[in-house]
Design an enzyme around this catalytic site. Structure first.
Site, PDB file in Angstrom:
ATOM      1  CE  LYS A 191       8.172  14.149   8.010  1.00  0.00           C
ATOM      2  NZ  LYS A 191       9.047  12.992   7.668  1.00  0.00           N
ATOM      3  CD  GLN A 234      15.000  17.647   6.335  1.00  0.00           C
ATOM      4  OE1 GLN A 234      15.897  17.039   5.762  1.00  0.00           O
ATOM      5  NE2 GLN A 234      13.865  17.924   5.741  1.00  0.00           N
ATOM      6  CE  LYS A 242      15.547  20.497   3.008  1.00  0.00           C
ATOM      7  NZ  LYS A 242      15.742  19.161   2.363  1.00  0.00           N
ATOM      8  CE  LYS A 298      18.210  13.300   5.021  1.00  0.00           C
ATOM      9  NZ  LYS A 298      17.415  14.198   4.164  1.00  0.00           N
ATOM     10  N   GLY A 313      11.707   9.275   3.303  1.00  0.00           N
ATOM     11  CA  GLY A 313      12.669   8.852   2.286  1.00  0.00           C
ATOM     12  C   GLY A 313      13.800   9.843   2.057  1.00  0.00           C
ATOM     13  CG  ASP A 314      17.833  11.749   1.616  1.00  0.00           C
ATOM     14  OD1 ASP A 314      17.401  12.898   1.443  1.00  0.00           O
ATOM     15  OD2 ASP A 314      19.034  11.463   1.395  1.00  0.00           O
ATOM     16  CB  THR A 322      11.220  16.522  -3.632  1.00  0.00           C
ATOM     17  OG1 THR A 322      10.820  15.849  -2.448  1.00  0.00           O
ATOM     18  CG2 THR A 322      12.492  17.310  -3.383  1.00  0.00           C
ATOM     19  CG  ASN A 328      11.167  10.805  -5.234  1.00  0.00           C
ATOM     20  OD1 ASN A 328      11.201  11.862  -4.618  1.00  0.00           O
ATOM     21  ND2 ASN A 328      10.031  10.236  -5.590  1.00  0.00           N
ATOM     22  CB  SER A 343       6.874  14.777   4.816  1.00  0.00           C
ATOM     23  OG  SER A 343       7.502  13.814   4.003  1.00  0.00           O
TER      24      SER A 343
HETATM   25  P1  NDP Z   1      17.202   8.583  -5.186  1.00  0.00           P
HETATM   26  O1  NDP Z   1      17.884   7.508  -4.440  1.00  0.00           O
HETATM   27  O2  NDP Z   1      15.822   8.359  -5.688  1.00  0.00           O
HETATM   28  O3  NDP Z   1      18.075   9.044  -6.431  1.00  0.00           O
HETATM   29  C1  NDP Z   1      19.363   9.521  -6.256  1.00  0.00           C
HETATM   30  C2  NDP Z   1      19.946   9.889  -7.602  1.00  0.00           C
HETATM   31  O4  NDP Z   1      21.153  10.599  -7.402  1.00  0.00           O
HETATM   32  C3  NDP Z   1      20.301   8.687  -8.436  1.00  0.00           C
HETATM   33  O5  NDP Z   1      20.190   9.003  -9.797  1.00  0.00           O
HETATM   34  C4  NDP Z   1      21.747   8.428  -8.042  1.00  0.00           C
HETATM   35  O6  NDP Z   1      22.499   7.718  -9.002  1.00  0.00           O
HETATM   36  C5  NDP Z   1      22.266   9.834  -7.897  1.00  0.00           C
HETATM   37  N1  NDP Z   1      23.365   9.824  -6.906  1.00  0.00           N
HETATM   38  C6  NDP Z   1      23.277   9.483  -5.611  1.00  0.00           C
HETATM   39  N2  NDP Z   1      24.483   9.540  -5.015  1.00  0.00           N
HETATM   40  C7  NDP Z   1      25.332   9.928  -5.975  1.00  0.00           C
HETATM   41  C8  NDP Z   1      26.722  10.182  -5.987  1.00  0.00           C
HETATM   42  N3  NDP Z   1      27.475  10.035  -4.880  1.00  0.00           N
HETATM   43  N4  NDP Z   1      27.267  10.608  -7.154  1.00  0.00           N
HETATM   44  C9  NDP Z   1      26.496  10.765  -8.273  1.00  0.00           C
HETATM   45  N5  NDP Z   1      25.192  10.526  -8.315  1.00  0.00           N
HETATM   46  C10 NDP Z   1      24.621  10.119  -7.190  1.00  0.00           C
HETATM   47  O7  NDP Z   1      17.247   9.854  -4.209  1.00  0.00           O
HETATM   48  P2  NDP Z   1      16.371  11.178  -4.250  1.00  0.00           P
HETATM   49  O8  NDP Z   1      16.002  11.532  -5.635  1.00  0.00           O
HETATM   50  O9  NDP Z   1      15.318  11.033  -3.230  1.00  0.00           O
HETATM   51  O10 NDP Z   1      17.409  12.250  -3.664  1.00  0.00           O
HETATM   52  C11 NDP Z   1      18.249  13.047  -4.500  1.00  0.00           C
HETATM   53  C12 NDP Z   1      18.706  14.283  -3.729  1.00  0.00           C
HETATM   54  O11 NDP Z   1      17.555  15.039  -3.324  1.00  0.00           O
HETATM   55  C13 NDP Z   1      19.466  14.004  -2.426  1.00  0.00           C
HETATM   56  O12 NDP Z   1      20.407  15.033  -2.237  1.00  0.00           O
HETATM   57  C14 NDP Z   1      18.388  14.112  -1.356  1.00  0.00           C
HETATM   58  O13 NDP Z   1      18.932  14.426  -0.096  1.00  0.00           O
HETATM   59  C15 NDP Z   1      17.573  15.273  -1.923  1.00  0.00           C
HETATM   60  N6  NDP Z   1      16.200  15.399  -1.448  1.00  0.00           N
HETATM   61  C16 NDP Z   1      15.320  14.374  -1.520  1.00  0.00           C
HETATM   62  C17 NDP Z   1      14.021  14.538  -1.108  1.00  0.00           C
HETATM   63  C18 NDP Z   1      13.007  13.469  -1.245  1.00  0.00           C
HETATM   64  O14 NDP Z   1      11.831  13.741  -0.959  1.00  0.00           O
HETATM   65  N7  NDP Z   1      13.325  12.290  -1.702  1.00  0.00           N
HETATM   66  C19 NDP Z   1      13.568  15.812  -0.524  1.00  0.00           C
HETATM   67  C20 NDP Z   1      14.554  16.865  -0.562  1.00  0.00           C
HETATM   68  C21 NDP Z   1      15.822  16.640  -0.990  1.00  0.00           C
HETATM   69  P3  NDP Z   1      22.993   6.215  -8.677  1.00  0.00           P
HETATM   70  O15 NDP Z   1      21.785   5.355  -8.877  1.00  0.00           O
HETATM   71  O16 NDP Z   1      24.078   5.956  -9.653  1.00  0.00           O
HETATM   72  O17 NDP Z   1      23.474   6.209  -7.248  1.00  0.00           O
HETATM   73  O1  2IT Z   2      15.890  16.205   2.445  1.00  0.00           O
HETATM   74  C1  2IT Z   2      14.661  16.134   2.619  1.00  0.00           C
HETATM   75  O2  2IT Z   2      13.976  17.132   2.834  1.00  0.00           O
HETATM   76  C2  2IT Z   2      14.033  14.813   2.534  1.00  0.00           C
HETATM   77  N1  2IT Z   2      14.714  13.839   2.248  1.00  0.00           N
HETATM   78  C3  2IT Z   2      12.565  14.657   2.819  1.00  0.00           C
HETATM   79  C4  2IT Z   2      12.309  14.600   4.303  1.00  0.00           C
HETATM   80  C5  2IT Z   2      10.899  14.263   4.693  1.00  0.00           C
HETATM   81  O3  2IT Z   2      10.693  14.132   5.917  1.00  0.00           O
HETATM   82  O4  2IT Z   2      10.004  14.149   3.852  1.00  0.00           O
END
Ligand code: NDP
Ligand code: 2IT
Length: 443
Positions: A90, A111, A114, A126, A165-166, A209, A240, A376
Protein backbone atom coordinates in the site's frame (compact mmCIF):
# COMPACT_ATOMS: atom_id res chain seq x y z
CA UNK A 1 30.44 -3.31 14.42
CA UNK A 2 26.79 -3.66 15.45
CA UNK A 3 24.38 -5.81 13.42
CA UNK A 4 22.37 -2.73 12.35
CA UNK A 5 25.56 -0.95 11.21
CA UNK A 6 26.73 -3.98 9.25
CA UNK A 7 23.43 -4.04 7.39
CA UNK A 8 23.58 -0.30 6.75
CA UNK A 9 27.08 -0.58 5.24
CA UNK A 10 25.84 -3.37 3.02
CA UNK A 11 22.93 -1.19 1.84
CA UNK A 12 25.31 1.61 0.83
CA UNK A 13 27.59 -0.83 -1.00
CA UNK A 14 24.84 -2.71 -2.81
CA UNK A 15 22.68 0.28 -3.77
CA UNK A 16 25.15 2.79 -5.21
CA UNK A 17 23.86 6.30 -5.84
CA UNK A 18 20.54 5.81 -4.06
CA UNK A 19 21.26 8.58 -1.55
CA UNK A 20 17.71 9.16 -0.28
CA UNK A 21 17.33 5.42 0.28
CA UNK A 22 20.60 5.31 2.25
CA UNK A 23 19.40 8.27 4.30
CA UNK A 24 16.04 6.66 5.17
CA UNK A 25 17.65 3.31 6.04
CA UNK A 26 20.24 5.04 8.22
CA UNK A 27 17.57 6.98 10.08
CA UNK A 28 15.64 3.81 10.87
CA UNK A 29 18.50 1.37 11.58
CA UNK A 30 20.36 3.82 13.81
CA UNK A 31 17.34 4.02 16.13
CA UNK A 32 16.55 0.29 16.22
CA UNK A 33 19.63 -0.45 18.34
CA UNK A 34 17.71 -0.75 21.66
CA UNK A 35 15.42 -3.47 20.30
CA UNK A 36 17.97 -5.15 18.02
CA UNK A 37 20.43 -5.59 20.89
CA UNK A 38 17.66 -7.27 22.89
CA UNK A 39 16.73 -9.81 20.19
CA UNK A 40 19.98 -9.87 18.21
CA UNK A 41 20.39 -13.66 18.06
CA UNK A 42 16.85 -14.26 16.86
CA UNK A 43 16.97 -11.43 14.31
CA UNK A 44 20.34 -12.53 12.94
CA UNK A 45 19.22 -16.13 12.57
CA UNK A 46 16.20 -14.92 10.63
CA UNK A 47 18.30 -12.55 8.48
CA UNK A 48 15.69 -10.05 9.53
CA UNK A 49 17.41 -6.72 8.90
CA UNK A 50 18.92 -7.92 5.61
CA UNK A 51 15.43 -8.85 4.43
CA UNK A 52 13.88 -5.66 5.80
CA UNK A 53 16.07 -3.38 3.65
CA UNK A 54 15.58 -5.31 0.41
CA UNK A 55 12.31 -4.68 -1.48
CA UNK A 56 10.37 -7.88 -2.16
CA UNK A 57 9.99 -6.79 -5.77
CA UNK A 58 10.83 -3.84 -8.02
CA UNK A 59 8.82 -3.44 -11.19
CA UNK A 60 10.24 -1.02 -13.71
CA UNK A 61 8.76 -0.28 -17.11
CA UNK A 62 8.53 1.99 -20.15
CA UNK A 63 5.65 4.48 -20.31
CA UNK A 64 5.17 5.67 -23.90
CA UNK A 65 2.42 8.20 -24.66
CA UNK A 66 1.51 10.70 -27.38
CA UNK A 67 1.44 14.42 -26.55
CA UNK A 68 -1.03 16.97 -27.97
CA UNK A 69 1.28 17.71 -30.89
CA UNK A 70 1.31 14.06 -31.93
CA UNK A 71 4.85 13.55 -30.66
CA UNK A 72 5.71 10.31 -28.86
CA UNK A 73 7.05 10.81 -25.33
CA UNK A 74 8.66 8.16 -23.13
CA UNK A 75 8.84 8.15 -19.34
CA UNK A 76 10.11 5.68 -16.77
CA UNK A 77 7.55 3.89 -14.59
CA UNK A 78 8.12 2.01 -11.33
CA UNK A 79 6.38 0.17 -8.55
CA UNK A 80 8.39 -0.84 -5.50
CA UNK A 81 6.62 -3.66 -3.63
CA UNK A 82 8.64 -3.32 -0.47
CA UNK A 83 7.12 -5.45 2.24
CA UNK A 84 3.91 -7.49 2.46
CA UNK A 85 4.39 -9.03 5.92
CA UNK A 86 1.35 -7.35 7.48
CA UNK A 87 -0.91 -6.77 4.47
CA UNK A 88 -1.12 -6.04 0.74
CA UNK A 89 1.42 -3.49 -0.52
CA UNK A 90 0.00 0.00 0.00
CA UNK A 91 1.36 3.40 -0.92
CA UNK A 92 1.12 6.27 -3.35
CA UNK A 93 2.27 7.02 -6.87
CA UNK A 94 4.54 10.03 -7.27
CA UNK A 95 4.63 11.92 -10.57
CA UNK A 96 7.51 14.38 -10.57
CA UNK A 97 10.54 14.92 -12.83
CA UNK A 98 12.91 14.11 -9.94
CA UNK A 99 11.54 10.57 -9.49
CA UNK A 100 14.06 7.74 -9.71
CA UNK A 101 14.39 4.27 -8.22
CA UNK A 102 16.30 5.46 -5.12
CA UNK A 103 13.65 8.04 -4.20
CA UNK A 104 10.85 5.50 -4.58
CA UNK A 105 12.81 2.97 -2.49
CA UNK A 106 13.16 5.51 0.33
CA UNK A 107 9.44 6.24 0.13
CA UNK A 108 8.52 2.53 0.02
CA UNK A 109 10.78 1.78 2.99
CA UNK A 110 9.25 4.58 5.08
CA UNK A 111 5.78 3.39 4.10
CA UNK A 112 6.40 -0.06 5.66
CA UNK A 113 6.80 1.44 9.15
CA UNK A 114 4.16 4.14 8.66
CA UNK A 115 1.53 1.64 7.60
CA UNK A 116 2.40 -0.57 10.55
CA UNK A 117 1.89 2.38 12.93
CA UNK A 118 -1.66 2.92 11.63
CA UNK A 119 -2.68 -0.42 13.11
CA UNK A 120 -4.41 -1.35 9.84
CA UNK A 121 -3.40 -4.42 7.80
CA UNK A 122 -1.29 -2.76 5.09
CA UNK A 123 2.17 -3.62 3.78
CA UNK A 124 4.43 -0.99 2.23
CA UNK A 125 4.92 0.06 -1.38
CA UNK A 126 5.43 3.09 -3.58
CA UNK A 127 5.40 3.84 -7.27
CA UNK A 128 5.83 6.65 -9.67
CA UNK A 129 7.28 8.15 -12.77
CA UNK A 130 9.56 10.98 -13.85
CA UNK A 131 6.56 12.35 -15.78
CA UNK A 132 5.89 16.03 -14.99
CA UNK A 133 2.15 16.81 -14.89
CA UNK A 134 2.87 20.57 -14.76
CA UNK A 135 1.80 22.34 -17.92
CA UNK A 136 0.27 19.19 -19.44
CA UNK A 137 -3.30 19.18 -20.76
CA UNK A 138 -5.93 16.91 -19.19
CA UNK A 139 -5.76 14.74 -22.30
CA UNK A 140 -2.00 14.36 -22.05
CA UNK A 141 -2.29 13.42 -18.37
CA UNK A 142 -5.00 10.91 -19.29
CA UNK A 143 -2.91 9.29 -22.01
CA UNK A 144 0.09 9.09 -19.70
CA UNK A 145 -1.98 7.53 -16.88
CA UNK A 146 -3.53 4.99 -19.26
CA UNK A 147 -0.14 3.97 -20.58
CA UNK A 148 1.26 3.70 -17.02
CA UNK A 149 -1.65 1.42 -16.09
CA UNK A 150 -1.26 -0.69 -19.26
CA UNK A 151 1.86 -2.06 -17.62
CA UNK A 152 1.02 -1.77 -13.91
CA UNK A 153 -2.40 -3.47 -13.93
CA UNK A 154 -0.96 -6.98 -13.98
CA UNK A 155 0.93 -6.36 -10.72
CA UNK A 156 -1.79 -4.75 -8.57
CA UNK A 157 -5.22 -5.62 -7.15
CA UNK A 158 -7.49 -4.98 -4.17
CA UNK A 159 -5.80 -7.81 -2.22
CA UNK A 160 -2.26 -7.57 -3.63
CA UNK A 161 -1.16 -3.97 -4.09
CA UNK A 162 -3.26 -0.80 -3.74
CA UNK A 163 -1.72 2.46 -5.07
CA UNK A 164 -2.93 5.98 -4.23
CA UNK A 165 -1.92 9.64 -4.53
CA UNK A 166 1.33 11.42 -3.71
CA UNK A 167 3.13 14.41 -5.26
CA UNK A 168 1.61 15.07 -8.69
CA UNK A 169 -1.08 12.40 -8.26
CA UNK A 170 -4.48 13.58 -7.06
CA UNK A 171 -8.10 12.73 -7.80
CA UNK A 172 -7.74 13.43 -11.55
CA UNK A 173 -4.86 10.98 -12.00
CA UNK A 174 -6.39 8.33 -9.72
CA UNK A 175 -9.59 8.54 -11.81
CA UNK A 176 -7.68 7.90 -15.05
CA UNK A 177 -5.69 5.03 -13.44
CA UNK A 178 -8.88 3.44 -12.12
CA UNK A 179 -10.71 3.74 -15.45
CA UNK A 180 -7.89 2.01 -17.30
CA UNK A 181 -7.53 -0.74 -14.68
CA UNK A 182 -11.24 -1.47 -15.03
CA UNK A 183 -11.07 -1.53 -18.83
CA UNK A 184 -8.14 -3.93 -18.80
CA UNK A 185 -9.32 -6.33 -16.10
CA UNK A 186 -13.10 -5.99 -16.13
CA UNK A 187 -12.91 -5.70 -12.34
CA UNK A 188 -14.68 -3.02 -10.33
CA UNK A 189 -12.71 -3.29 -7.12
CA UNK A 190 -10.89 -1.16 -4.56
CA UNK A 191 -7.57 -1.34 -6.39
CA UNK A 192 -6.72 2.31 -5.81
CA UNK A 193 -7.56 4.74 -3.02
CA UNK A 194 -8.17 8.46 -3.23
CA UNK A 195 -10.84 7.74 -5.83
CA UNK A 196 -13.62 10.21 -6.67
CA UNK A 197 -16.61 10.10 -4.34
CA UNK A 198 -18.85 8.95 -7.23
CA UNK A 199 -16.90 5.70 -7.70
CA UNK A 200 -15.86 4.30 -4.35
CA UNK A 201 -13.74 7.09 -2.89
CA UNK A 202 -13.91 7.80 0.83
CA UNK A 203 -15.14 11.03 2.32
CA UNK A 204 -12.31 12.79 4.19
CA UNK A 205 -9.51 11.07 2.21
CA UNK A 206 -8.62 14.39 0.55
CA UNK A 207 -8.38 16.08 3.94
CA UNK A 208 -6.86 13.14 5.84
CA UNK A 209 -3.11 13.70 5.63
CA UNK A 210 -3.26 17.39 6.51
CA UNK A 211 -5.89 16.95 9.23
CA UNK A 212 -3.88 14.05 10.68
CA UNK A 213 -0.78 16.25 10.98
CA UNK A 214 -2.78 18.72 13.06
CA UNK A 215 -4.41 16.01 15.20
CA UNK A 216 -1.00 14.65 16.16
CA UNK A 217 0.43 18.16 16.72
CA UNK A 218 -2.48 18.76 19.12
CA UNK A 219 -1.60 15.54 20.97
CA UNK A 220 2.05 16.60 21.20
CA UNK A 221 1.08 19.99 22.64
CA UNK A 222 -1.38 18.38 25.00
CA UNK A 223 1.48 16.19 26.25
CA UNK A 224 3.28 19.30 27.49
CA UNK A 225 0.18 21.09 28.72
CA UNK A 226 -0.19 23.24 25.60
CA UNK A 227 -2.79 23.94 22.96
CA UNK A 228 -2.97 24.66 19.20
CA UNK A 229 -5.15 27.75 19.67
CA UNK A 230 -3.27 31.04 19.30
CA UNK A 231 -0.13 29.47 17.82
CA UNK A 232 1.61 30.94 14.78
CA UNK A 233 2.12 28.23 12.16
CA UNK A 234 4.42 28.08 9.16
CA UNK A 235 3.59 25.59 6.42
CA UNK A 236 5.62 24.76 3.31
CA UNK A 237 4.05 23.49 0.11
CA UNK A 238 0.60 24.36 -1.18
CA UNK A 239 -0.55 20.98 -2.42
CA UNK A 240 -2.95 18.45 -0.99
CA UNK A 241 -1.21 17.99 2.37
CA UNK A 242 -0.38 21.68 2.94
CA UNK A 243 -3.90 22.94 2.15
CA UNK A 244 -5.75 20.66 4.57
CA UNK A 245 -3.10 21.04 7.23
CA UNK A 246 -3.65 24.81 7.03
CA UNK A 247 -7.43 24.36 7.07
CA UNK A 248 -7.46 22.30 10.29
CA UNK A 249 -4.89 24.48 12.09
CA UNK A 250 -7.07 27.48 11.35
CA UNK A 251 -10.21 25.66 12.49
CA UNK A 252 -8.52 24.92 15.83
CA UNK A 253 -7.68 28.59 16.35
CA UNK A 254 -4.08 28.77 15.15
CA UNK A 255 -2.85 31.38 12.66
CA UNK A 256 -1.17 29.96 9.54
CA UNK A 257 1.12 32.61 8.09
CA UNK A 258 2.97 30.84 5.26
CA UNK A 259 2.49 28.49 2.30
CA UNK A 260 4.92 27.91 -0.58
CA UNK A 261 5.77 26.10 -3.79
CA UNK A 262 9.05 25.30 -5.46
CA UNK A 263 9.38 28.92 -6.65
CA UNK A 264 8.93 30.79 -3.38
CA UNK A 265 6.79 31.42 -0.32
CA UNK A 266 3.86 33.61 0.74
CA UNK A 267 3.73 35.35 4.12
CA UNK A 268 0.33 36.67 5.17
CA UNK A 269 0.39 38.23 8.61
CA UNK A 270 -3.42 38.16 8.78
CA UNK A 271 -3.51 34.41 8.31
CA UNK A 272 -3.52 32.57 4.99
CA UNK A 273 -6.81 32.73 3.08
CA UNK A 274 -7.31 29.03 2.42
CA UNK A 275 -10.08 29.46 -0.15
CA UNK A 276 -7.68 31.52 -2.24
CA UNK A 277 -5.01 28.80 -2.06
CA UNK A 278 -7.58 26.15 -3.01
CA UNK A 279 -8.67 28.16 -6.03
CA UNK A 280 -5.10 28.81 -7.18
CA UNK A 281 -3.90 25.23 -6.69
CA UNK A 282 -6.91 22.91 -6.91
CA UNK A 283 -8.90 24.73 -9.58
CA UNK A 284 -6.45 26.77 -11.67
CA UNK A 285 -3.34 24.61 -11.09
CA UNK A 286 -1.44 27.91 -10.84
CA UNK A 287 1.57 29.21 -8.88
CA UNK A 288 1.49 30.36 -5.26
CA UNK A 289 2.81 33.75 -6.34
CA UNK A 290 -0.73 34.45 -7.63
CA UNK A 291 -1.89 34.65 -3.98
CA UNK A 292 -0.90 38.32 -4.00
CA UNK A 293 -3.67 38.90 -6.57
CA UNK A 294 -6.15 37.73 -3.92
CA UNK A 295 -4.58 39.33 -0.84
CA UNK A 296 -2.76 42.50 -1.82
CA UNK A 297 -1.12 42.94 1.58
CA UNK A 298 0.58 39.52 1.48
CA UNK A 299 4.29 39.23 0.82
CA UNK A 300 5.78 36.89 -1.82
CA UNK A 301 9.45 35.95 -1.52
CA UNK A 302 10.97 34.24 -4.52
CA UNK A 303 13.56 31.44 -4.16
CA UNK A 304 13.26 31.26 -0.39
CA UNK A 305 11.55 28.96 2.12
CA UNK A 306 9.12 29.87 4.90
CA UNK A 307 11.64 28.92 7.62
CA UNK A 308 13.27 32.35 7.53
CA UNK A 309 10.14 33.68 9.31
CA UNK A 310 9.39 33.42 13.03
CA UNK A 311 6.73 30.89 14.07
CA UNK A 312 5.74 28.55 16.93
CA UNK A 313 4.91 25.51 14.82
CA UNK A 314 6.53 24.37 11.57
CA UNK A 315 4.81 21.88 9.30
CA UNK A 316 6.97 21.05 6.27
CA UNK A 317 4.49 19.69 3.70
CA UNK A 318 6.40 19.88 0.38
CA UNK A 319 9.12 17.30 -0.21
CA UNK A 320 12.18 15.40 1.06
CA UNK A 321 15.20 17.28 2.39
CA UNK A 322 13.54 20.69 2.18
CA UNK A 323 14.93 21.46 5.65
CA UNK A 324 18.73 21.16 5.88
CA UNK A 325 21.09 22.27 8.66
CA UNK A 326 20.83 25.93 7.65
CA UNK A 327 17.03 25.93 7.86
CA UNK A 328 17.02 23.81 11.03
CA UNK A 329 19.25 26.41 12.70
CA UNK A 330 16.92 29.15 11.48
CA UNK A 331 13.96 27.31 12.97
CA UNK A 332 15.72 27.18 16.32
CA UNK A 333 16.59 30.87 16.08
CA UNK A 334 13.08 31.85 14.94
CA UNK A 335 11.37 30.31 17.94
CA UNK A 336 9.92 27.07 16.54
CA UNK A 337 8.73 24.86 19.42
CA UNK A 338 7.13 22.02 17.47
CA UNK A 339 7.69 20.37 14.09
CA UNK A 340 5.19 17.94 12.57
CA UNK A 341 6.18 16.53 9.20
CA UNK A 342 3.45 16.48 6.57
CA UNK A 343 5.96 15.54 3.87
CA UNK A 344 8.04 12.35 3.81
CA UNK A 345 11.55 12.94 5.20
CA UNK A 346 11.52 16.74 4.81
CA UNK A 347 14.37 17.08 7.34
CA UNK A 348 17.86 15.81 6.57
CA UNK A 349 19.34 13.58 9.29
CA UNK A 350 21.62 16.48 10.29
CA UNK A 351 18.61 18.80 10.61
CA UNK A 352 16.83 16.26 12.82
CA UNK A 353 19.80 16.19 15.15
CA UNK A 354 19.81 19.99 15.44
CA UNK A 355 16.12 20.26 16.27
CA UNK A 356 16.25 17.38 18.76
CA UNK A 357 19.36 18.80 20.45
CA UNK A 358 17.46 22.06 20.86
CA UNK A 359 14.50 20.25 22.47
CA UNK A 360 12.03 21.14 19.75
CA UNK A 361 9.12 18.67 19.88
CA UNK A 362 9.67 16.77 16.63
CA UNK A 363 7.32 14.20 15.08
CA UNK A 364 8.72 12.38 12.02
CA UNK A 365 6.64 11.97 8.87
CA UNK A 366 6.02 8.26 9.24
CA UNK A 367 3.92 9.07 12.30
CA UNK A 368 2.77 12.64 11.60
CA UNK A 369 1.56 12.12 8.02
CA UNK A 370 0.10 8.64 8.51
CA UNK A 371 -3.44 10.03 8.42
CA UNK A 372 -3.54 9.87 4.62
CA UNK A 373 -2.74 6.20 4.31
CA UNK A 374 -4.95 5.49 7.33
CA UNK A 375 -8.00 6.84 5.55
CA UNK A 376 -6.83 4.97 2.44
CA UNK A 377 -7.06 1.85 4.61
CA UNK A 378 -10.57 2.92 5.65
CA UNK A 379 -11.42 3.42 1.95
CA UNK A 380 -10.32 -0.19 1.32
CA UNK A 381 -12.57 -1.37 4.16
CA UNK A 382 -15.55 0.56 2.81
CA UNK A 383 -14.96 -0.85 -0.70
CA UNK A 384 -14.81 -4.41 0.65
CA UNK A 385 -18.00 -3.84 2.64
CA UNK A 386 -19.63 -2.09 -0.36
CA UNK A 387 -20.63 0.70 2.01
CA UNK A 388 -19.65 4.31 2.50
CA UNK A 389 -19.27 6.01 5.82
CA UNK A 390 -20.12 9.66 6.56
CA UNK A 391 -17.45 12.36 6.72
CA UNK A 392 -17.87 12.55 10.50
CA UNK A 393 -17.48 8.80 10.91
CA UNK A 394 -14.25 8.69 8.88
CA UNK A 395 -12.90 11.81 10.60
CA UNK A 396 -13.60 10.31 14.04
CA UNK A 397 -11.74 7.12 13.09
CA UNK A 398 -8.86 9.23 11.75
CA UNK A 399 -8.66 11.12 15.05
CA UNK A 400 -8.64 7.83 16.93
CA UNK A 401 -5.85 6.45 14.75
CA UNK A 402 -3.67 9.58 15.15
CA UNK A 403 -4.20 9.52 18.93
CA UNK A 404 -3.20 5.88 18.99
CA UNK A 405 -0.07 6.56 16.90
CA UNK A 406 0.95 9.28 19.36
CA UNK A 407 0.39 6.87 22.25
CA UNK A 408 2.43 4.07 20.63
CA UNK A 409 5.25 6.45 19.70
CA UNK A 410 5.56 8.05 23.13
CA UNK A 411 5.14 4.82 25.09
CA UNK A 412 7.62 2.92 22.93
CA UNK A 413 10.19 5.71 23.28
CA UNK A 414 9.79 5.54 27.03
CA UNK A 415 9.90 1.73 27.16
CA UNK A 416 13.25 1.74 25.36
CA UNK A 417 14.74 4.47 27.53
CA UNK A 418 14.40 7.32 25.01
CA UNK A 419 11.57 9.39 26.48
CA UNK A 420 10.60 12.29 24.21
CA UNK A 421 12.55 10.88 21.24
CA UNK A 422 9.66 10.36 18.82
CA UNK A 423 11.98 9.21 16.01
CA UNK A 424 13.10 6.19 18.02
CA UNK A 425 9.55 5.65 19.30
CA UNK A 426 8.03 5.66 15.80
CA UNK A 427 10.70 3.47 14.27
CA UNK A 428 10.67 0.80 16.97
CA UNK A 429 6.87 0.76 17.26
CA UNK A 430 6.46 0.44 13.47
CA UNK A 431 9.24 -2.14 13.20
CA UNK A 432 8.04 -4.47 16.00
CA UNK A 433 4.89 -5.68 14.29
CA UNK A 434 6.56 -6.10 10.89
CA UNK A 435 9.45 -8.04 12.49
CA UNK A 436 7.09 -10.36 14.36
CA UNK A 437 5.12 -11.08 11.18
CA UNK A 438 8.24 -11.65 9.07
CA UNK A 439 9.72 -14.09 11.56
CA UNK A 440 6.43 -15.97 12.00
CA UNK A 441 5.98 -16.34 8.24
CA UNK A 442 9.42 -17.88 7.67
CA UNK A 443 11.98 -16.96 5.06
P1 NDP B 1 1.10 17.83 -4.15
O1 NDP B 1 1.58 17.45 -5.49
O2 NDP B 1 -0.35 18.06 -3.94
O3 NDP B 1 1.86 19.14 -3.64
C1 NDP B 1 3.24 19.16 -3.52
C2 NDP B 1 3.67 20.51 -3.00
O4 NDP B 1 5.04 20.45 -2.65
C3 NDP B 1 3.55 21.60 -4.04
O5 NDP B 1 3.31 22.83 -3.41
C4 NDP B 1 4.92 21.57 -4.70
O6 NDP B 1 5.29 22.78 -5.33
C5 NDP B 1 5.81 21.30 -3.52
N1 NDP B 1 7.01 20.58 -4.00
C6 NDP B 1 7.05 19.38 -4.60
N2 NDP B 1 8.30 19.05 -4.95
C7 NDP B 1 9.06 20.09 -4.57
C8 NDP B 1 10.45 20.35 -4.64
N3 NDP B 1 11.30 19.47 -5.20
N4 NDP B 1 10.89 21.51 -4.10
C9 NDP B 1 10.02 22.40 -3.53
N5 NDP B 1 8.71 22.20 -3.44
C10 NDP B 1 8.24 21.07 -3.95
O7 NDP B 1 1.65 16.68 -3.18
P2 NDP B 1 1.16 16.30 -1.71
O8 NDP B 1 0.68 17.49 -0.98
O9 NDP B 1 0.29 15.12 -1.84
O10 NDP B 1 2.53 15.77 -1.07
C11 NDP B 1 3.41 16.61 -0.32
C12 NDP B 1 4.30 15.75 0.57
O11 NDP B 1 3.47 14.98 1.46
C13 NDP B 1 5.16 14.71 -0.16
O12 NDP B 1 6.36 14.55 0.56
C14 NDP B 1 4.33 13.43 -0.05
O13 NDP B 1 5.14 12.28 -0.16
C15 NDP B 1 3.78 13.60 1.37
N6 NDP B 1 2.59 12.83 1.70
C16 NDP B 1 1.46 12.89 0.94
C17 NDP B 1 0.34 12.19 1.30
C18 NDP B 1 -0.93 12.29 0.55
O14 NDP B 1 -1.93 11.72 1.02
N7 NDP B 1 -1.02 13.01 -0.53
C19 NDP B 1 0.35 11.31 2.48
C20 NDP B 1 1.56 11.37 3.26
C21 NDP B 1 2.63 12.09 2.86
P3 NDP B 1 5.41 22.84 -6.94
O15 NDP B 1 4.00 22.93 -7.43
O16 NDP B 1 6.21 24.05 -7.22
O17 NDP B 1 6.09 21.57 -7.38
O1 2IT C 1 3.14 8.88 1.66
C1 2IT C 1 1.98 8.46 1.83
O2 2IT C 1 1.63 7.93 2.89
C2 2IT C 1 1.01 8.64 0.74
N1 2IT C 1 1.35 9.23 -0.27
C3 2IT C 1 -0.38 8.08 0.87
C4 2IT C 1 -0.40 6.61 0.54
C5 2IT C 1 -1.76 6.00 0.46
O3 2IT C 1 -1.79 4.80 0.11
O4 2IT C 1 -2.78 6.63 0.74
Amino acid sequence: MSYANEVFERVVKENPGELEFHQAVKEVLSTLEPIVSKYEKEYKEAGLLERLVEPERIISFRVPWVDDKGQVQVNKGYRIQFNSAIGPYKGGIRLHPSVNQGILKFLGFEQVFKNSLTGLPMGGGKGGSNFDPKGKSDNEVMRFCQSFMNELYRHIGADTDVPAGDIGTGAREVGYFFGQYKRLTGLYEGVLTGKGLAFGGSLARKEATGYGVVYIAAEMLNGVGGDVAGKKVGISGSGNVAIYCAEKFKELGAKVVTVSDSNGYIYDENGINIDAVKEIKEVKRGRIKDYTNYVKSAKYVENEKPWVESMDIAAPCATQNEVDEKYANLMVKNGVKLIAEGANMPLTNEAVKIVQDNTILYMPGKAANAGGVSVSGLEMSQNSLRLSWTFEEVDERLKGIMKNIYKQVTETAEEFGRKGDFVTGANIAGFKKVATAMIAQGV
